[in-house]
Design an enzyme around this catalytic site. Sequence first.
Site, mmCIF file in Angstrom:
data_model
loop_
_atom_site.group_PDB
_atom_site.id
_atom_site.type_symbol
_atom_site.label_atom_id
_atom_site.label_comp_id
_atom_site.label_asym_id
_atom_site.label_seq_id
_atom_site.Cartn_x
_atom_site.Cartn_y
_atom_site.Cartn_z
ATOM 1 N N GLY A 33 0.924 -1.176 -0.144
ATOM 2 C CA GLY A 33 -0.083 -0.039 -0.029
ATOM 3 C C GLY A 33 1.025 1.267 -0.010
ATOM 4 O O GLY A 33 1.961 1.401 0.555
ATOM 5 N N ASP A 174 -0.593 2.905 8.647
ATOM 6 C CA ASP A 174 -1.186 2.329 9.767
ATOM 7 C C ASP A 174 -0.046 2.427 11.306
ATOM 8 O O ASP A 174 -0.786 1.985 12.054
ATOM 9 C CB ASP A 174 -1.594 0.775 9.707
ATOM 10 C CG ASP A 174 -2.749 0.732 8.569
ATOM 11 O OD1 ASP A 174 -3.402 1.647 8.676
ATOM 12 O OD2 ASP A 174 -2.803 -0.450 8.118
ATOM 13 N N ARG A 209 -25.046 16.875 17.172
ATOM 14 C CA ARG A 209 -25.000 15.488 16.621
ATOM 15 C C ARG A 209 -23.903 14.735 17.147
ATOM 16 O O ARG A 209 -23.092 15.345 17.489
ATOM 17 C CB ARG A 209 -24.647 15.744 15.057
ATOM 18 C CG ARG A 209 -25.918 16.179 14.214
ATOM 19 C CD ARG A 209 -25.618 15.787 12.763
ATOM 20 N NE ARG A 209 -27.024 16.220 12.107
ATOM 21 C CZ ARG A 209 -27.035 16.848 10.889
ATOM 22 N NH1 ARG A 209 -26.100 17.294 10.477
ATOM 23 N NH2 ARG A 209 -28.231 16.778 10.338
ATOM 24 N N GLN A 673 3.028 31.221 13.467
ATOM 25 C CA GLN A 673 2.860 30.853 14.900
ATOM 26 C C GLN A 673 1.258 30.485 14.914
ATOM 27 O O GLN A 673 0.957 29.988 15.776
ATOM 28 C CB GLN A 673 3.082 32.456 15.580
ATOM 29 C CG GLN A 673 3.680 32.140 16.849
ATOM 30 C CD GLN A 673 4.242 33.282 17.357
ATOM 31 O OE1 GLN A 673 3.678 34.388 17.130
ATOM 32 N NE2 GLN A 673 5.318 33.498 18.084
#
Length: 793
Positions: A33, A174, A209, A673
Amino acid sequence: MAGAAAPKRQDTRKFFENLSGAGKSIAVLTSGGDAQGMNAAVRAVVRMGIYVGAKVYFIHEGYQGMVDGGDNIKEATWESVSSMLQVGGTVIGSARCKEFRTHEGRLKAAHNLVQRSITNLCVIGGDGSLTGANLFREEWSGLLSELVQQGLIDEEAAQKNSELHIVGMVGSIDNDFCGTDMTIGTDSALHRIIEVVDAIMTTAQSHQRTFVLEVMGRHCGYLAMVSALACGADWVFIPEMPPEDGWEDSMCQKLSESRSRGSRLNIIIVAEGAIDRQGQPITSDFVKDLVIRCLGFDTRVTILGHVQRGGTPSAFDRILASRMGVEAVLALLEASANTPACVVSLVGNQAVRLPLMECVQMTQEVQKAMDEKKFDEAVRLRGRSFENNLSTYRLLSYRKADSELPNSTFNVAVMNVGAPAAGMNAAVRSAVRVGITEGHKMFAVSDGFEGFYKGQIKEIKWGDVGGWTGQGGSLLGTKRTLPGKHLEKIAEQIRIHNINALLVIGGFEAYVGLLELSAARDKYDEFCVPMVMVPATVSNNIPGSDLSIGSDTALNAITDTCDRIKQSASGTKRRVFIIETMGGYCGYLATVGGLAAGADTVYIYEEPFDIRDLQANVEHLTQKMKTSIQRGLVLRNENCNENFTTDFVYQLYTEEGRGVFDCRKNILGHMQQGGAPSPFDRNFGTKVAAKAIQWITRTLKESYKGGRVFANSEDTACLLGMRRRALVFQPVSQLRDETDFVHRIPKEQWWLKLRPLMKILAKYKTSYDVSDSGQLEHVSRIRPKETKTSAAI
């Protein structure tokens, strides 16, 4: 620092001029990948390889290209890797290759390599790709014998190519490879996730939500866990540590409590490989339906998918991949028939080499532990950095009932000092919540030492710091005022509020302020309390720490801007940009930003330069611009030289480059900054502040005698810094000798070792001290014990 005598270790240093690549051929491939930063690694391997005199080849389309041969294996030139640093994915292509898994496939691959005398392979990929490379190496002599028998190569060719050397770099978003703290691509994937979470939080806030976010990580929960830590998610599901049975009720109870405390939204993060204790998958839809059924909250699912693999690599990934690429070439040059195939990686801030198969076996053991439902073991095998993230997340996200808290009568104050830095708020949030969990009463001091002496001090509760991790700047307010002139008033405020310990999060002023307070302990008993400082400044100029909170965000701002500036000239004639960065007298931002943006030259105060150097740089750039290279990038630290100003450098380059290139200049200013903190700064700030509060708790217990706190030994006024591989508490009084107070920088700075690397990648001849390069180590299972003064990162 300029003009200081060189340290007397001249004789022990070894320079890599002695390591020649002449007559060697190195091939580089990306497999499995893709991950952001792979291109930076390829670029570094190619340029370092050419620099040492080796021939370097690209193998396109991973192992498939190696098996197919032909045009898939091409010699690389210096120019062929120009301007690929900022591109995501992998330019040379990657493919999953079934054929290489067969003996016939590997025989073809060996034939293709021998034809070009390639006996050094640099493989950038995940554990599958690296295991394949190791098998290939083990079979190599057998494969050559077969090729001789089949008459495809002669004895001489077999003799000449008898050893195959392999070095791996782990490219995987990952971060699922044991033995390395960070794999190439992980930081960029976190950037993508956090950008999405920050965007979702604003809409979730509007509609009250709950959002369930699914992130990548089939077998590894690193992305889910760190993004949960970085955005203060309410709940996280990871494969290594499934929730206890009955988690459904606990989760719903926690969500409803957070709403009843006034929160308008909930964020739940699910790794795609999340499971329960029985090994059954926990899907994002299951979680969503559960929340709707139990609580009736408006709940939505967002699956991030391949967005996480895409986009430009972050500054961290570019630097990691560039350092690893150069290290990989050094490892190949030093390899012999007896050295095992190794992986180059970073642990803390240090390059290391680890035997490839030891790492692979450990990685496979994690999966085995998970299959056997030994989840604590799985977390331990993932490594210290993973364990620390998990324990910090637990500390911060579950608010205990008041009755469960330890009974402490201590008051702890938290403040920001100096210029604002992104990540300060994450550190304050972490400190406040860990402090409350440890039973203390937490106080917030507004506006630094100025607010302290004016009495701007109030208690701060768990809920007051909700949603702080993603906010830039300093929400407490911060000033550069030093305490020296106001000691009397500050002592009085400590007395009034009965402050028993102090945590200062800030830059150079915070360090000087802590020195002033601890020096005044003889005169004022009030200052005889535990005091600790956590470095937070974009300039990264604090002695005692390799990194400061805020500098990663600033580096990303510089890198993004340099990318845009370079792109602004695409399609026009050849152009050189002169860019001024911040940092005071500290050249960290300019140097490391230059490495990440692919600068040709970087001017800093720590490395004095004169007009002859400027002239040599202009000539070097002019020669480069006569080839196919179109863009030049020159970075200049704001205080590198009072006479050779940015205008001067701009005018010099404009005049000398006339007819070859034209010039533009940019001063980046305060954009370095501002902005939302990067995932690294949120995570670093959170972990460091949590460690600082745990130190305060220990020190308070040790110094509580006769009904009061009294701490006046030098080890009770400390700076908590990252040194190479560990977080270390160092008495500020001992750091005094390491500091150049006039220029506000440490006398020795680790990143100066990266300067030759940057020059090599920009085609300068230079000497590169490899005595600090990674030595082959073994993957350890036994942890060094954490001590009072040192802890894992």
